[in-house]
Design an enzyme around this catalytic site. Structure first.
Site, PDB file in Angstrom:
ATOM      1  N   GLU A 299       0.835  -1.216   0.000  1.00  0.00           N
ATOM      2  CA  GLU A 299       0.000   0.000   0.000  1.00  0.00           C
ATOM      3  C   GLU A 299       0.864   1.259   0.000  1.00  0.00           C
ATOM      4  O   GLU A 299       0.520   2.249  -0.650  1.00  0.00           O
ATOM      5  CB  GLU A 299      -0.937   0.013   1.210  1.00  0.00           C
ATOM      6  CG  GLU A 299      -1.901  -1.180   1.289  1.00  0.00           C
ATOM      7  CD  GLU A 299      -3.027  -1.136   0.264  1.00  0.00           C
ATOM      8  OE1 GLU A 299      -3.140  -0.137  -0.480  1.00  0.00           O
ATOM      9  OE2 GLU A 299      -3.811  -2.110   0.198  1.00  0.00           O
TER      10      GLU A 299
ATOM     11  N   ARG B  86       0.709   3.826  -3.068  1.00  0.00           N
ATOM     12  CA  ARG B  86       0.084   5.109  -2.724  1.00  0.00           C
ATOM     13  C   ARG B  86       1.142   6.190  -2.458  1.00  0.00           C
ATOM     14  O   ARG B  86       1.136   7.237  -3.100  1.00  0.00           O
ATOM     15  CB  ARG B  86      -0.815   4.958  -1.482  1.00  0.00           C
ATOM     16  CG  ARG B  86      -1.911   3.920  -1.670  1.00  0.00           C
ATOM     17  CD  ARG B  86      -2.960   4.033  -0.580  1.00  0.00           C
ATOM     18  NE  ARG B  86      -3.703   2.791  -0.400  1.00  0.00           N
ATOM     19  CZ  ARG B  86      -4.850   2.694   0.254  1.00  0.00           C
ATOM     20  NH1 ARG B  86      -5.380   3.754   0.808  1.00  0.00           N
ATOM     21  NH2 ARG B  86      -5.457   1.535   0.374  1.00  0.00           N
TER      22      ARG B  86
ATOM     23  N   ASP C 280      -4.793  -9.250  -8.289  1.00  0.00           N
ATOM     24  CA  ASP C 280      -5.099  -8.279  -9.351  1.00  0.00           C
ATOM     25  C   ASP C 280      -3.921  -7.570 -10.036  1.00  0.00           C
ATOM     26  O   ASP C 280      -3.603  -7.829 -11.202  1.00  0.00           O
ATOM     27  CB  ASP C 280      -6.119  -7.236  -8.840  1.00  0.00           C
ATOM     28  CG  ASP C 280      -5.844  -6.734  -7.420  1.00  0.00           C
ATOM     29  OD1 ASP C 280      -4.701  -6.837  -6.958  1.00  0.00           O
ATOM     30  OD2 ASP C 280      -6.786  -6.225  -6.783  1.00  0.00           O
TER      31      ASP C 280
ATOM     32  N   GLU D 258     -12.520   0.554  -9.171  1.00  0.00           N
ATOM     33  CA  GLU D 258     -12.195  -0.322 -10.313  1.00  0.00           C
ATOM     34  C   GLU D 258     -13.172  -0.208 -11.480  1.00  0.00           C
ATOM     35  O   GLU D 258     -12.770  -0.302 -12.646  1.00  0.00           O
ATOM     36  CB  GLU D 258     -12.112  -1.791  -9.870  1.00  0.00           C
ATOM     37  CG  GLU D 258     -10.945  -2.091  -8.932  1.00  0.00           C
ATOM     38  CD  GLU D 258     -11.181  -1.614  -7.507  1.00  0.00           C
ATOM     39  OE1 GLU D 258     -12.351  -1.390  -7.124  1.00  0.00           O
ATOM     40  OE2 GLU D 258     -10.195  -1.445  -6.762  1.00  0.00           O
TER      41      GLU D 258
END
Ligand code: NAG
Ligand code: NAG
Ligand code: NAG
Ligand code: NAG
Length: 548
Positions: free
Chosen positions: A164, A168, A292, A451
């Site tokens: 993350e 980010r 993903d 998404e």
């Protein structure tokens, strides 16, 4: 409500508006016929001139410059783009006013939360969105705050996430640096990355999922995933490009190669969990949570390197071919709805079995397939992308609020097995069954995820079909109607319940500003705003300029 259709083209003078063509009565006609004067002739000549001019203008607008005919669409889009920009400003102002020193805004109670280490995560994640939306004052003010962030300390104990923070914090800073040229942002990106590399296991050189920033040790208790470990090659390629230090890229590449070259039962499909201490891959196969962006980056890496380095293209082809063969299912009730499920290993049969759960997270797949088609010419993938996109939109359009559930499950209903029987067997509520479409809703919350609008933006830009803009607008309208609080935007508990205030959860994730609003804004912007020919988006929607 938000439609702002231009009246301009309607008010263009038309021939019928001129008295020369007015056929009031035959008497009047007669009168004109006999009463010609010089003045009148001059009037008629000038009227004719005006009419011809009007026809000429209309002709130029409609035929010669077809782009201008779409003035109406342009106006509609700019109104919509403005509405999305206002939403960004609203979310940002709430964060700025109530939580500027914190990671995320609490959009009900009006405070801040620091579950991500206390590194002002929303600020880092929002910088490039502010820049793209030309919120320059906000960008300048935010940028100054970056100087004070201390990435060597964390307020969230041993649970700083390598993944993350890479997608980010590092990516947010890098993309803001690339846009603004402010060196401080690059220095800060490098200092976060240097801390994040603590997550790497000294023996395997694979990153653990969590690590303890304050004590600089890994936290080996949670398994990593292929998404966690295997979605950092874009970020660190970019960091190496900017710093001239190849170490970042090499470390990321080692991990990516390790996973991609792992032996698998089905070519190109990887178990989603990774034990970073041993290097073992295990668990279900999926294109949703835990997997993903590992797949997403294969073709994006090729694009980032200006199509010069195709080392992951074969892997992409292989993964997509196997996904299409093994993981795509169809609603038993509405055959126009396809999905990408997850596969679980069955010990008894010794085989992987497809399960019909389609997550909101998995809805990045239509966008990936469309981008893969644009890049590698895979037209069948584009057709699948359109079908999957329809299902993703149906996740929104089929609820009472127009917001999507976190996940849906395509029930194996048949002539011998009713939905009621399935509900009983799996302890599900029949209230969550959508009989028209043949799926159960799983986890009825909407957490402001991006998404679906991400894929809509990519499909719109790649196919040019305006239906994707309409769908995106409907989704945005539902977000405005149901999730907007007096301070910001809130996570929504039950998408089937229209009582908004009752359903708000005190959370506004940073990805709402980084991704959801950015992709919506780009969906209504001209294609050359962050063009797909010049930029590659990381999995948190931070655009990186293609390395030439
Ligand atoms: C990784 O594997 C080792 C050895 O089998 C085991 O002791 C450890 O608990 C595993 N770690 C995780 C996070 O599952
Ligand atoms: C490159 O970065 C790594 C990781 O921060 C660091 O250990 C190394 O000293 C750097 N190399 C150079 C030449 O600066
Ligand atoms: C990947 O698939 C595309 C489309 O079928 C094909 O043109 C390309 O050669 C393939 N590339 C590799 C490396 O397999
Ligand atoms: C339903 O049951 C009948 C009779 O047992 C069987 O012939 C048929 O194949 C079953 N249909 C499905 C879809 O399982």
């Amino acid at each position: 409500m938000y439609r702002q259709v231009s009246q301009d083209t309607e008010s263009t003078p038309r021939p019928g508006d001129d008295d020369m063509f007015n056929d009031h009565t035959s008497i009047e006609k007669q009168k004109y016929h006999h009463g010609w004067t010089k003045k009148r002739i001059a009037k008629y000549v000038s009227a004719a001139f005006v009419s011809i001019l009007a026809l000429y203008v209309a002709f130029t607008l409609i035929v010669v410059q077809p782009g201008s005919y779409f003035n109406k669409t342009d106006k509609l889009n700019s109104g919509r783009r403005e509405a999305v920009r206002n939403a960004m400003k609203y979310a940002w102002d709430g964060y700025r006013q109530y939580a500027f020193d914190s990671d995320e805004l609490l959009p009900l109670s009006g405070g801040g939360s620091n579950e991500w280490g206390g590194w002002k995560l929303t600020l880092l994640d929002s910088l490039d969105t502010l820049y793209i939306m030309e919120l320059h004052d906000e960008f300048d003010e935010a940028k100054k705050q970056v100087a004070d962030i201390d990435f060597t300390k964390s307020q969230s104990g041993p649970y700083t996430s390598f993944f993350e923070m890479t997608i980010r914090a590092v990516a947010g800073l890098l993309s803001a640096y690339e846009m603004s040229g402010d060196k401080l942002l690059l220095e800060k990106a490098q200092s976060v990355a240097d801390v994040l590399f603590t997550a790497f296991d000294p023996k395997t050189q694979l990153p653990h999922r969590f690590f303890d920033v304050n004590n600089r040790v890994v936290n080996p208790s949670s398994p990593a995933t292929i998404a966690d470990a295997g979605s950092c090659i874009l970020e660190y390629a970019k960091l190496s490009q900017f710093t001239g230090n190849s170490t970042y890229f090499e470390k990321a590449k080692y991990v990516y190669d390790y996973i991609i070259n792992a032996k698998t039962t089905i070519p190109g499909l990887y178990p989603s969990k990774l034990n970073a201490s041993t290097g073992a891959l295990y668990g279900p196969i999926s294109f949703g949570a835990y997997a993903d962006s590992f797949y997403e980056y294969m073709v994006k890496y090729y694009l980032l390197n200006d199509r010069k380095d195709d080392q992951y293209v074969a892997a992409y082809n292989r993964s997509i071919e196997s996904m299409k063969t093994h993981m795509v299912g169809q609603s038993k009730v509405d055959s126009s709805l396809s999905y990408v499920g997850a596969m679980y290993y069955n010990d008894n049969s010794g085989q992987y079995v497809l399960d019909g759960e389609y997550q909101h997270l998995t809805c990045f797949v239509p966008g990936m397939l469309a981008l893969g088609h644009k890049t590698l010419n895979r037209p069948q993938d584009l057709e699948l992308a359109k079908k999957l996109m329809k299902t993703c939109y149906t996740m929104y359009s089929s609820t009472r609020t127009g917001l999507a559930a976190e996940s849906i499950w395509f029930a194996p209903v048949s002539e011998n097995k009713t939905a009621k029987a399935i509900a009983e067997e799996y302890a599900l509520s029949l209230n969550d069954y959508d009989a028209k479409h043949g799926f159960f809703r799983f986890y009825n919350s909407y957490v402001l995820r991006p998404e679906v609008v991400e894929s809509l933006m990519l499909l719109y830009r790649i196919t040019g079909d305006p239906i994707y803009q309409e769908w995106g607008w409907n989704i945005f309208s539902a977000i405005e109607e149901y999730t907007k609080t007096s301070i910001g935007y809130a996570t929504y508990k039950d998408v089937m319940d229209k009582n908004a205030a009752k359903n708000w959860v005190d959370q506004m994730s940073s990805f709402f500003l980084a991704e959801t609003l950015k992709y919506l804004y780009l969906l209504f912007s001209p294609n050359d705003v962050i063009s797909l020919d010049e930029y590659v988006f990381n999995t948190e929607a931070h655009p990186f300029r293609i390395i030439k």
